[in-house]
Design an enzyme around this catalytic site. Structure first.
Site, PDB file in Angstrom:
ATOM      1  N   GLU A  78       0.900  31.507  -1.290  1.00  9.87           N
ATOM      2  CA  GLU A  78       1.196  32.175  -2.560  1.00  9.87           C
ATOM      3  C   GLU A  78      -0.103  32.457  -3.321  1.00  9.87           C
ATOM      4  O   GLU A  78      -1.013  31.635  -3.352  1.00  9.87           O
ATOM      5  CB  GLU A  78       2.101  31.267  -3.398  1.00  9.87           C
ATOM      6  CG  GLU A  78       2.401  31.773  -4.788  1.00  9.87           C
ATOM      7  CD  GLU A  78       3.087  30.730  -5.656  1.00  9.87           C
ATOM      8  OE1 GLU A  78       3.706  31.122  -6.651  1.00  9.87           O
ATOM      9  OE2 GLU A  78       3.001  29.523  -5.318  1.00  9.87           O
ATOM     10  N   LYS A  92       9.018  37.932  -6.361  1.00  7.63           N
ATOM     11  CA  LYS A  92       9.687  36.661  -6.612  1.00  7.63           C
ATOM     12  C   LYS A  92      10.823  36.829  -7.619  1.00  7.63           C
ATOM     13  O   LYS A  92      10.633  37.369  -8.711  1.00  7.63           O
ATOM     14  CB  LYS A  92       8.666  35.642  -7.123  1.00  7.63           C
ATOM     15  CG  LYS A  92       9.213  34.228  -7.246  1.00  7.63           C
ATOM     16  CD  LYS A  92       8.096  33.275  -7.676  1.00  7.63           C
ATOM     17  CE  LYS A  92       8.586  31.833  -7.760  1.00  7.63           C
ATOM     18  NZ  LYS A  92       7.513  30.919  -8.203  1.00  7.63           N
ATOM     19  N   CYS A  96       7.245  29.752  -3.292  1.00 12.18           N
ATOM     20  CA  CYS A  96       7.085  28.477  -4.002  1.00 12.18           C
ATOM     21  C   CYS A  96       8.410  27.830  -4.376  1.00 12.18           C
ATOM     22  O   CYS A  96       9.186  27.414  -3.521  1.00 12.18           O
ATOM     23  CB  CYS A  96       6.208  28.711  -5.233  1.00 12.18           C
ATOM     24  SG  CYS A  96       5.719  27.195  -6.096  1.00 12.18           S
TER      25      CYS A  96
END
Length: 515
Positions: A264, A332, A388
């Site tokens: 990430e 995301k 994440c």
């Protein structure tokens, strides 16, 4: 009586903390709740709420203690302030076991079979609530303690991690009933039989899960750059960060991977920008990948400039093809509160983010499925990626499997956690996402833990934390069959919600005075 109940509840909280990483004494979870259940006997709901709250506070303070370090080091908060914020978070999470205690006390012990089924139903329902309310925080769900008990974990393909939580509480409730009255051995035998049958099924399922010899393996190289969070966005270290990833990537090429996986926000610039140094660095990365002739999936912050000259910031994963062109982008969807945006900003005006950007990140909306060539042929493999924090949300992850992904990748930057139990806890949750969807998971973390998990939840490789690492492995994609969990999601947990409501209604009728 209340003092004794609080002492027993405290003991349960401490036992369950030890069942999670890093101590990993998973066996403690199977009787860790027994003292708490014994404490509930003869308590009224308000007292049981207090006992459950103390149990929950100790449990979450133990499993979430890493939050203080993250807030102190990266949020720049004084130690006392960071500790108070962590305590507030733990107190919020403790409300759920507090409610569980009050509800169980309301249901009572007079009907053992009812309590034995009601206790795990209530617990599971409230775990689902914690995973959903206020954007959700499903960290340290009880089932996660069993990530190494793989025969049992196979149940997750039907009921998710919540099914494992249910079983653990079921056994604890039956044990508590037996200790209260040795004549009540039937619930204990029944729970042991259920646990044995499910474990045996899982063992058989794992032995029968043979690789699809007609499937085409995908060779993935995971790059763990181990870049310090304080230097990642420092212009003085920008060239060093880029050079580290180039060096490790060239090392990985010796294994001839089909795909390179960076963590990430691994690029110390806004990839895809069309102006300034960010545009130049983006072009250099495309040229680097084109020279390697190997696709790259990398995390990067990105922005889009609107006509009104405002910017939309996003946390993204970019797939670059062999020529360096952008093949797919995933933005995301589930952002981290206070890490990527400030919730309820009008009320929490004093709060800031730990991520150094000019404004809040904006969430994506699409469950992007990417296609990656396998080998030198024309065949492609569908791939989903989550970023994440998203890996801890089972319902979000299953959306990628339901849309055709056959390999799941997760990219993260766990540098925030420091040398605490958090990186190990975070990694352990990925085991359940693999089993729930019968899909291999490949994880790239900036500072670790990076690794490979197969569709049965076996961990085949795992890096050390805070070291540079290059991991390469052939993985076999899923065969495309949809599991019960992938298709129906948290149906089991929602049934527990309905069961809990029913048990409460029955308890209310039982306590009504007869006219």
């Amino acid at each position: 009586m209340l003092r004794r109940a609080l002492a027993l509840s405290s003991l349960s909280g401490l036992l369950l903390v030890a069942s999670f990483p890093q101590l990993d004494l998973a066996v403690l979870a199977w009787f860790g709740l027994v003292p708490f259940f014994l404490a509930l006997r003869n308590l009224e709901p308000p007292q049981a709420f207090l006992a459950g709250g103390l149990f929950g506070l100790l449990f979450f303070c133990g499993t979430l203690s890493w939050v203080t370090g993250s807030l102190q080091v990266y949020g720049r908060l004084p130690f006392i302030t960071a500790s108070l914020v962590t305590l507030l978070l733990c107190a919020y999470c403790a409300l759920f076991p507090a409610l569980a205690g009050a509800i169980m006390a309301r249901i009572g012990w007079k009907r053992p079979v009812l309590f034995m089924i009601a206790a795990p139903s209530v617990w599971t329902a409230l775990e689902l609530a914690r995973a959903s309310v206020l954007s959700g925080f499903p960290w340290a769900l009880l089932g996660y303690s069993q990530y190494r008990f793989l025969p049992l974990v196979q149940t997750a393909q039907f009921a998710g991690v919540y099914g494992i939580s249910f079983l653990i509480v079921l056994v604890n409730a039956a044990t508590a009933l037996f200790l209260l009255d040795r004549k009540r051995f039937a619930p204990l035998i029944a729970s042991a039989a259920i646990l044995g049958a499910i474990t045996a099924f899982g063992a058989v399922a794992m032995n029968r899960a043979t690789p699809d010899l007609n499937g085409r393996p995908l060779r993935i190289s995971v790059i763990q750059g181990n870049i310090d969070q304080d230097t990642k966005w420092d212009p003085l270290y920008q060239s060093l960060v880029i050079g580290t990833y180039h060096r490790l990537t060239e090392q990985a090429l010796q294994e001839k991977p089909d795909l390179l996986l960076w963590p990430e926000t691994s690029t110390p610039f806004y990839f895809g920008a069309r102006e300034g140094d960010d545009a130049r660095y983006s072009a250099d990365l495309r040229a680097f990948i084109a020279s390697l002739q190997t696709p790259l999936l990398a995390g990067s912050a990105s922005y889009e400039r609107k006509p009104d000259r405002t910017y939309v910031l996003r946390n993204a994963a970019f797939l670059l093809d062999r020529g360096g062109a952008t093949g797919a982008v995933y933005y995301k969807i589930h952002l981290v509160p206070f890490g990527e945006y400030v919730p309820l900003r009008s009320l929490l005006f004093f709060a800031g983010k730990m991520v150094r950007t000019a404004d809040d990140f904006q969430p994506g909306t699409e469950y992007t499925i990417m296609e990656v060539p396998a080998g030198q042929g024309d065949g492609k493999i569908a791939l989903g990626t989550v970023i994440c924090y998203e890996i801890i949300f089972p319902d979000l992850v299953r959306q990628f499997a339901a849309r055709g992904a056959r390999v799941l990748t997760t990219i993260t930057n766990d540098a925030w956690f420091g040398r605490t139990a958090a990186p190990y806890q975070h990694f352990s949750m990925a085991v359940f996402r693999a089993v729930e969807n019968r899909m291999p998971v490949v994880r790239a973390a900036n500072t670790g833990i990076s690794g490979f998990i197969d569709a049965q939840g076996r961990i085949h490789a795992a890096s050390e934390i805070f070291t540079e690492a290059v991991l390469t492995r052939d993985i076999l994609p899923s065969d495309g069959r949809i599991t019960f969990y992938t298709r129906y999601g948290d149906l089991f947990a929602w049934l527990c919600v309905l069961a809990s409501i029913l048990f409460l209604l029955l308890a209310g009728e039982a306590k009504q005075p007869r006219s």
